[in-house]
Design a protein around this motif. Structure first.
Motif, PDB file in Angstrom:
ATOM      1  N   THR A  58     -32.267 -16.041  14.741  1.00 24.36           N
ATOM      2  CA  THR A  58     -32.979 -17.266  15.100  1.00 24.36           C
ATOM      3  C   THR A  58     -32.602 -18.405  14.169  1.00 24.36           C
ATOM      4  OG1 THR A  58     -34.832 -16.035  16.041  1.00 24.36           O
ATOM      5  CG2 THR A  58     -35.273 -18.300  15.354  1.00 24.36           C
ATOM      6  N   MET A  59     -32.552 -18.119  12.867  1.00 24.15           N
ATOM      7  CA  MET A  59     -32.227 -19.167  11.907  1.00 24.15           C
ATOM      8  C   MET A  59     -30.796 -19.674  12.096  1.00 24.15           C
ATOM      9  SD  MET A  59     -35.040 -19.777  10.562  1.00 24.15           S
ATOM     10  CE  MET A  59     -34.472 -21.022   9.428  1.00 24.15           C
ATOM     11  N   VAL A  60     -29.865 -18.790  12.443  1.00 25.36           N
ATOM     12  CA  VAL A  60     -28.490 -19.221  12.722  1.00 25.36           C
ATOM     13  C   VAL A  60     -28.489 -20.197  13.893  1.00 25.36           C
ATOM     14  CG1 VAL A  60     -26.234 -18.437  13.553  1.00 25.36           C
ATOM     15  CG2 VAL A  60     -27.384 -17.190  11.710  1.00 25.36           C
ATOM     16  N   LYS A  61     -29.247 -19.862  14.949  1.00 24.24           N
ATOM     17  CA  LYS A  61     -29.328 -20.750  16.122  1.00 24.24           C
ATOM     18  C   LYS A  61     -29.984 -22.081  15.765  1.00 24.24           C
ATOM     19  CE  LYS A  61     -29.638 -16.903  19.380  1.00 24.24           C
ATOM     20  NZ  LYS A  61     -30.546 -16.155  20.276  1.00 24.24           N
ATOM     21  N   VAL A  62     -31.027 -22.017  14.945  1.00 23.26           N
ATOM     22  CA  VAL A  62     -31.717 -23.243  14.526  1.00 23.26           C
ATOM     23  C   VAL A  62     -30.758 -24.150  13.769  1.00 23.26           C
ATOM     24  CG1 VAL A  62     -33.465 -24.124  12.911  1.00 23.26           C
ATOM     25  CG2 VAL A  62     -34.064 -22.298  14.511  1.00 23.26           C
ATOM     26  N   LYS A  82     -41.405 -20.005  24.839  1.00 29.33           N
ATOM     27  CA  LYS A  82     -41.916 -19.173  23.759  1.00 29.33           C
ATOM     28  C   LYS A  82     -40.764 -18.385  23.145  1.00 29.33           C
ATOM     29  CE  LYS A  82     -45.639 -15.982  22.781  1.00 29.33           C
ATOM     30  NZ  LYS A  82     -46.132 -16.509  21.551  1.00 29.33           N
ATOM     31  N   HIS A  83     -40.823 -18.211  21.851  1.00 29.55           N
ATOM     32  CA  HIS A  83     -39.807 -17.447  21.129  1.00 29.55           C
ATOM     33  C   HIS A  83     -40.538 -16.525  20.156  1.00 29.55           C
ATOM     34  CE1 HIS A  83     -35.698 -16.851  19.603  1.00 29.55           C
ATOM     35  NE2 HIS A  83     -36.284 -16.675  18.433  1.00 29.55           N
ATOM     36  N   THR A  84     -40.170 -15.265  20.145  1.00 25.84           N
ATOM     37  CA  THR A  84     -40.804 -14.333  19.220  1.00 25.84           C
ATOM     38  C   THR A  84     -39.754 -13.702  18.319  1.00 25.84           C
ATOM     39  OG1 THR A  84     -40.669 -12.549  20.839  1.00 25.84           O
ATOM     40  CG2 THR A  84     -42.724 -13.774  20.755  1.00 25.84           C
ATOM     41  N   ILE A  85     -40.190 -13.393  17.113  1.00 29.23           N
ATOM     42  CA  ILE A  85     -39.330 -12.737  16.127  1.00 29.23           C
ATOM     43  C   ILE A  85     -40.035 -11.453  15.711  1.00 29.23           C
ATOM     44  CG2 ILE A  85     -38.294 -12.923  13.836  1.00 29.23           C
ATOM     45  CD1 ILE A  85     -38.233 -15.963  14.253  1.00 29.23           C
ATOM     46  N   ASN A  86     -39.346 -10.330  15.895  1.00 31.03           N
ATOM     47  CA  ASN A  86     -39.958  -9.032  15.619  1.00 31.03           C
ATOM     48  C   ASN A  86     -39.315  -8.277  14.462  1.00 31.03           C
ATOM     49  OD1 ASN A  86     -41.836  -9.223  17.802  1.00 31.03           O
ATOM     50  ND2 ASN A  86     -40.125  -8.865  19.179  1.00 31.03           N
ATOM     51  N   SER A  87     -38.216  -8.800  13.928  1.00 26.86           N
ATOM     52  CA  SER A  87     -37.533  -8.084  12.850  1.00 26.86           C
ATOM     53  C   SER A  87     -36.765  -9.089  11.995  1.00 26.86           C
ATOM     54  CB  SER A  87     -36.561  -7.053  13.420  1.00 26.86           C
ATOM     55  OG  SER A  87     -35.500  -7.712  14.099  1.00 26.86           O
ATOM     56  N   ARG A  88     -36.294  -8.605  10.850  1.00 28.43           N
ATOM     57  CA  ARG A  88     -35.474  -9.473   9.994  1.00 28.43           C
ATOM     58  C   ARG A  88     -34.193  -9.882  10.712  1.00 28.43           C
ATOM     59  NH1 ARG A  88     -36.642 -10.142   4.481  1.00 28.43           N
ATOM     60  NH2 ARG A  88     -38.414  -8.899   3.820  1.00 28.43           N
ATOM     61  N   GLN A 119     -36.216 -25.668  22.853  1.00 29.66           N
ATOM     62  CA  GLN A 119     -35.788 -24.389  22.285  1.00 29.66           C
ATOM     63  C   GLN A 119     -35.871 -24.436  20.764  1.00 29.66           C
ATOM     64  OE1 GLN A 119     -31.651 -23.463  22.939  1.00 29.66           O
ATOM     65  NE2 GLN A 119     -31.931 -21.295  22.442  1.00 29.66           N
ATOM     66  N   LEU A 120     -35.414 -25.530  20.171  1.00 29.77           N
ATOM     67  CA  LEU A 120     -35.455 -25.680  18.716  1.00 29.77           C
ATOM     68  C   LEU A 120     -36.892 -25.647  18.206  1.00 29.77           C
ATOM     69  CD1 LEU A 120     -34.041 -26.239  16.024  1.00 29.77           C
ATOM     70  CD2 LEU A 120     -34.077 -28.670  16.595  1.00 29.77           C
ATOM     71  N   ALA A 121     -37.785 -26.357  18.880  1.00 28.64           N
ATOM     72  CA  ALA A 121     -39.188 -26.378  18.463  1.00 28.64           C
ATOM     73  C   ALA A 121     -39.801 -24.972  18.538  1.00 28.64           C
ATOM     74  CB  ALA A 121     -39.983 -27.354  19.322  1.00 28.64           C
ATOM     75  N   ALA A 122     -39.515 -24.238  19.604  1.00 29.09           N
ATOM     76  CA  ALA A 122     -40.061 -22.891  19.768  1.00 29.09           C
ATOM     77  C   ALA A 122     -39.513 -21.946  18.699  1.00 29.09           C
ATOM     78  CB  ALA A 122     -39.734 -22.356  21.160  1.00 29.09           C
ATOM     79  N   MET A 123     -38.230 -22.044  18.425  1.00 32.75           N
ATOM     80  CA  MET A 123     -37.631 -21.175  17.412  1.00 32.75           C
ATOM     81  C   MET A 123     -38.158 -21.518  16.025  1.00 32.75           C
ATOM     82  SD  MET A 123     -33.689 -20.495  18.626  1.00 32.75           S
ATOM     83  CE  MET A 123     -33.196 -22.188  18.487  1.00 32.75           C
ATOM     84  N   ALA A 124     -38.313 -22.799  15.728  1.00 31.34           N
ATOM     85  CA  ALA A 124     -38.827 -23.209  14.416  1.00 31.34           C
ATOM     86  C   ALA A 124     -40.264 -22.717  14.225  1.00 31.34           C
ATOM     87  CB  ALA A 124     -38.748 -24.721  14.265  1.00 31.34           C
ATOM     88  N   ALA A 125     -41.081 -22.818  15.266  1.00 22.88           N
ATOM     89  CA  ALA A 125     -42.460 -22.346  15.174  1.00 22.88           C
ATOM     90  C   ALA A 125     -42.502 -20.834  14.964  1.00 22.88           C
ATOM     91  CB  ALA A 125     -43.242 -22.735  16.425  1.00 22.88           C
ATOM     92  N   ALA A 126     -41.654 -20.107  15.690  1.00 19.58           N
ATOM     93  CA  ALA A 126     -41.605 -18.643  15.540  1.00 19.58           C
ATOM     94  C   ALA A 126     -41.127 -18.261  14.146  1.00 19.58           C
ATOM     95  CB  ALA A 126     -40.699 -18.036  16.607  1.00 19.58           C
ATOM     96  N   ALA A 127     -40.129 -18.980  13.635  1.00 18.26           N
ATOM     97  CA  ALA A 127     -39.611 -18.686  12.293  1.00 18.26           C
ATOM     98  C   ALA A 127     -40.677 -18.956  11.236  1.00 18.26           C
ATOM     99  CB  ALA A 127     -38.363 -19.511  12.015  1.00 18.26           C
ATOM    100  N   GLU A 128     -41.405 -20.048  11.385  1.00 20.26           N
ATOM    101  CA  GLU A 128     -42.463 -20.365  10.427  1.00 20.26           C
ATOM    102  C   GLU A 128     -43.550 -19.288  10.454  1.00 20.26           C
ATOM    103  OE1 GLU A 128     -45.495 -23.967   9.158  1.00 20.26           O
ATOM    104  OE2 GLU A 128     -44.309 -24.179  10.975  1.00 20.26           O
ATOM    105  N   LYS A 129     -43.925 -18.847  11.652  1.00 21.59           N
ATOM    106  CA  LYS A 129     -44.936 -17.794  11.777  1.00 21.59           C
ATOM    107  C   LYS A 129     -44.447 -16.503  11.108  1.00 21.59           C
ATOM    108  CE  LYS A 129     -47.653 -15.227  15.093  1.00 21.59           C
ATOM    109  NZ  LYS A 129     -47.863 -14.841  16.460  1.00 21.59           N
TER     110      LYS A 129
END
Length: 125
Positions: free
Chosen positions: A14-18, A2-8, A36-46
């Motif tokens: 996250t986008m740099v890592k993606v 799971k990956h969460t994004i709480n701020s800009r 990891q890529l799938a989790a980060m992409a899903a978190a970024a989309e959300k």
């Protein structure tokens, strides 16, 4: 995973890592990196949908709306779309304006080329 994004800042990091993982190429990623890529992409989309407001205001209700959304996303004119789909400009215009019903070759092209969901196309044809 799971990956969460709480701020800009989290979103940017996250986008740099993606992008770094994507630059490696899918075939060169380890299974853990793919997860990891799938989790980060899903978190970024959300985050983009819920916080940045990048989700469309409403989902397309007709084939014409779905095609227009794809044209907007891909910055295509109606003429360039007709060329991409391998059909005449006047035929495309007539279909999009409701003067002509979409035929099977047109629907197949929307599915294969524009990646519009086949279920959506069948329901609205």
């Amino acid at each position: 995973m799971k990956h969460t994004i709480n701020s800009r800042k989290d979103y940017h990091e996250t986008m740099v890592k993606v992008y770094r993982l994507m630059d490696k190429g899918e075939d060169n990623l380890a299974p853990q990196e793919l997860k990891q890529l799938a989790a980060m992409a899903a978190a970024a989309e959300k985050y983009e949908d819920e916080v940045l407001g990048l989700k469309p205001g409403k989902e397309p209700q007709t084939i014409t709306e779905a095609v227009e959304l794809k044209m907007f996303e891909q910055k295509m004119s109606q003429a360039s779309l007709a060329d991409t789909l391998g059909m005449g400009k006047s035929k495309l215009s007539e279909i999009l304006n409701g003067k002509r019903k979409p035929d099977i070759p047109f629907l197949k092209a929307l599915y294969k080329i524009l990646k519009i969901d086949a279920g959506f196309l069948l329901e609205h044809a």
